[in-house]
Motif scaffolding. Structure first.
Motif, PDB file in Angstrom:
ATOM      1  N   GLU A  41       0.839  -1.188   0.000  1.00  0.00           N
ATOM      2  CA  GLU A  41       0.000   0.000   0.000  1.00  0.00           C
ATOM      3  C   GLU A  41       0.876   1.241   0.000  1.00  0.00           C
ATOM      4  O   GLU A  41       2.038   1.195   0.414  1.00  0.00           O
ATOM      5  CB  GLU A  41      -0.897   0.023   1.238  1.00  0.00           C
ATOM      6  CG  GLU A  41      -1.886  -1.111   1.313  1.00  0.00           C
ATOM      7  CD  GLU A  41      -2.683  -1.096   2.592  1.00  0.00           C
ATOM      8  OE1 GLU A  41      -2.384  -0.265   3.476  1.00  0.00           O
ATOM      9  OE2 GLU A  41      -3.607  -1.908   2.705  1.00  0.00           O
ATOM     10  N   LYS A  42       0.300   2.332  -0.435  1.00  0.00           N
ATOM     11  CA  LYS A  42       1.016   3.606  -0.441  1.00  0.00           C
ATOM     12  C   LYS A  42       1.400   3.964   0.995  1.00  0.00           C
ATOM     13  O   LYS A  42       0.604   3.844   1.912  1.00  0.00           O
ATOM     14  CB  LYS A  42       0.121   4.697  -1.042  1.00  0.00           C
ATOM     15  CG  LYS A  42       0.802   6.016  -1.201  1.00  0.00           C
ATOM     16  CD  LYS A  42      -0.089   7.022  -1.883  1.00  0.00           C
ATOM     17  CE  LYS A  42       0.630   8.353  -1.997  1.00  0.00           C
ATOM     18  NZ  LYS A  42      -0.179   9.349  -2.668  1.00  0.00           N
ATOM     19  N   GLY A  43       2.650   4.377   1.176  1.00  0.00           N
ATOM     20  CA  GLY A  43       3.152   4.746   2.496  1.00  0.00           C
ATOM     21  C   GLY A  43       3.921   3.646   3.203  1.00  0.00           C
ATOM     22  O   GLY A  43       4.589   3.909   4.200  1.00  0.00           O
ATOM     23  N   ASP A  44       3.845   2.402   2.709  1.00  0.00           N
ATOM     24  CA  ASP A  44       4.594   1.298   3.324  1.00  0.00           C
ATOM     25  C   ASP A  44       6.089   1.520   3.131  1.00  0.00           C
ATOM     26  O   ASP A  44       6.539   1.957   2.083  1.00  0.00           O
ATOM     27  CB  ASP A  44       4.214  -0.043   2.697  1.00  0.00           C
ATOM     28  CG  ASP A  44       2.850  -0.537   3.124  1.00  0.00           C
ATOM     29  OD1 ASP A  44       2.309  -0.011   4.106  1.00  0.00           O
ATOM     30  OD2 ASP A  44       2.343  -1.469   2.466  1.00  0.00           O
ATOM     31  N   ARG A  45       6.858   1.196   4.152  1.00  0.00           N
ATOM     32  CA  ARG A  45       8.317   1.235   4.032  1.00  0.00           C
ATOM     33  C   ARG A  45       8.759  -0.151   3.592  1.00  0.00           C
ATOM     34  O   ARG A  45       8.352  -1.158   4.177  1.00  0.00           O
ATOM     35  CB  ARG A  45       8.959   1.614   5.345  1.00  0.00           C
ATOM     36  CG  ARG A  45       8.689   3.067   5.728  1.00  0.00           C
ATOM     37  CD  ARG A  45       9.497   3.487   6.892  1.00  0.00           C
ATOM     38  NE  ARG A  45      10.420   4.582   6.874  1.00  0.00           N
ATOM     39  CZ  ARG A  45      10.882   5.324   5.885  1.00  0.00           C
ATOM     40  NH1 ARG A  45      10.515   5.075   4.679  1.00  0.00           N
ATOM     41  NH2 ARG A  45      11.718   6.312   6.059  1.00  0.00           N
ATOM     42  N   VAL A  46       9.591  -0.204   2.534  1.00  0.00           N
ATOM     43  CA  VAL A  46       9.992  -1.473   1.938  1.00  0.00           C
ATOM     44  C   VAL A  46      11.491  -1.479   1.630  1.00  0.00           C
ATOM     45  O   VAL A  46      12.146  -0.435   1.641  1.00  0.00           O
ATOM     46  CB  VAL A  46       9.201  -1.766   0.639  1.00  0.00           C
ATOM     47  CG1 VAL A  46       7.729  -1.949   0.927  1.00  0.00           C
ATOM     48  CG2 VAL A  46       9.413  -0.673  -0.381  1.00  0.00           C
ATOM     49  N   VAL A  47      11.998  -2.668   1.352  1.00  0.00           N
ATOM     50  CA  VAL A  47      13.368  -2.869   0.898  1.00  0.00           C
ATOM     51  C   VAL A  47      13.299  -3.663  -0.397  1.00  0.00           C
ATOM     52  O   VAL A  47      12.563  -4.646  -0.492  1.00  0.00           O
ATOM     53  CB  VAL A  47      14.200  -3.641   1.945  1.00  0.00           C
ATOM     54  CG1 VAL A  47      15.619  -3.868   1.457  1.00  0.00           C
ATOM     55  CG2 VAL A  47      14.206  -2.913   3.277  1.00  0.00           C
ATOM     56  N   THR A  48      14.061  -3.232  -1.404  1.00  0.00           N
ATOM     57  CA  THR A  48      14.080  -3.949  -2.676  1.00  0.00           C
ATOM     58  C   THR A  48      15.072  -5.100  -2.603  1.00  0.00           C
ATOM     59  O   THR A  48      15.847  -5.207  -1.656  1.00  0.00           O
ATOM     60  CB  THR A  48      14.485  -3.018  -3.835  1.00  0.00           C
ATOM     61  OG1 THR A  48      15.841  -2.631  -3.654  1.00  0.00           O
ATOM     62  CG2 THR A  48      13.589  -1.800  -3.900  1.00  0.00           C
ATOM     63  N   SER A  82      11.438  -6.932  -1.839  1.00  0.00           N
ATOM     64  CA  SER A  82      11.723  -8.173  -1.125  1.00  0.00           C
ATOM     65  C   SER A  82      11.034  -8.271   0.222  1.00  0.00           C
ATOM     66  O   SER A  82      10.686  -9.357   0.654  1.00  0.00           O
ATOM     67  CB  SER A  82      13.229  -8.347  -0.936  1.00  0.00           C
ATOM     68  OG  SER A  82      13.729  -7.389  -0.029  1.00  0.00           O
ATOM     69  N   ARG A  83      10.830  -7.130   0.909  1.00  0.00           N
ATOM     70  CA  ARG A  83      10.183  -7.204   2.212  1.00  0.00           C
ATOM     71  C   ARG A  83       9.687  -5.833   2.645  1.00  0.00           C
ATOM     72  O   ARG A  83      10.140  -4.809   2.169  1.00  0.00           O
ATOM     73  CB  ARG A  83      11.118  -7.768   3.270  1.00  0.00           C
ATOM     74  CG  ARG A  83      12.346  -6.922   3.536  1.00  0.00           C
ATOM     75  CD  ARG A  83      13.274  -7.609   4.533  1.00  0.00           C
ATOM     76  NE  ARG A  83      14.535  -6.952   4.592  1.00  0.00           N
ATOM     77  CZ  ARG A  83      14.884  -6.039   5.506  1.00  0.00           C
ATOM     78  NH1 ARG A  83      14.016  -5.730   6.457  1.00  0.00           N
ATOM     79  NH2 ARG A  83      16.053  -5.474   5.492  1.00  0.00           N
ATOM     80  N   LYS A  84       8.725  -5.857   3.577  1.00  0.00           N
ATOM     81  CA  LYS A  84       8.242  -4.650   4.221  1.00  0.00           C
ATOM     82  C   LYS A  84       9.069  -4.427   5.483  1.00  0.00           C
ATOM     83  O   LYS A  84       9.489  -5.377   6.138  1.00  0.00           O
ATOM     84  CB  LYS A  84       6.776  -4.781   4.640  1.00  0.00           C
ATOM     85  CG  LYS A  84       5.778  -4.666   3.542  1.00  0.00           C
ATOM     86  CD  LYS A  84       4.374  -4.696   4.144  1.00  0.00           C
ATOM     87  CE  LYS A  84       3.325  -4.717   3.085  1.00  0.00           C
ATOM     88  NZ  LYS A  84       1.967  -4.745   3.675  1.00  0.00           N
TER      89      LYS A  84
END
Length: 87
Positions: A41-48, A82-84
């Motif tokens: 979702e918009k605003g989620d912090r993620v790592v590629t 790859s992950r949140k």
């Protein structure tokens, strides 16, 4: 005849062990990643998968736009996440 049955049983046992220790965990991991990627979702912090950290700025069908802390926007495919990161 007896040796043939024993050989077949050993091969079946090896196949069962291979399934439970290699194939099944990999399928579960793939399914969990696909579920996570579809629930972004918009605003989620993620790592590629390349290790880039960012916050989701925009989502399209297969394209995700990330924005980093310096305000730079990066465009990735959804399957590159790859992950949140938990807040």
């Amino acid at each position: 005849m007896n040796q043939t049955v024993l050989l077949v049983l050993q091969l079946v046992l090896l196949g069962v062990i291979f399934y439970f220790f290699m194939i099944r965990p990999e399928n579960k991991r793939r399914k969990a990643i696909a579920t996570m990627q579809s629930s972004l979702e918009k605003g989620d912090r993620v790592v590629t998968i390349g290790g880039i950290h960012g916050r989701i700025h925009a989502l399209e069908q297969e394209i995700v736009t990330l924005i980093n802390d310096e305000g730079q926007k990066w465009i990735f495919e959804r399957n590159a996440i790859s992950r949140k990161v938990e807040k």
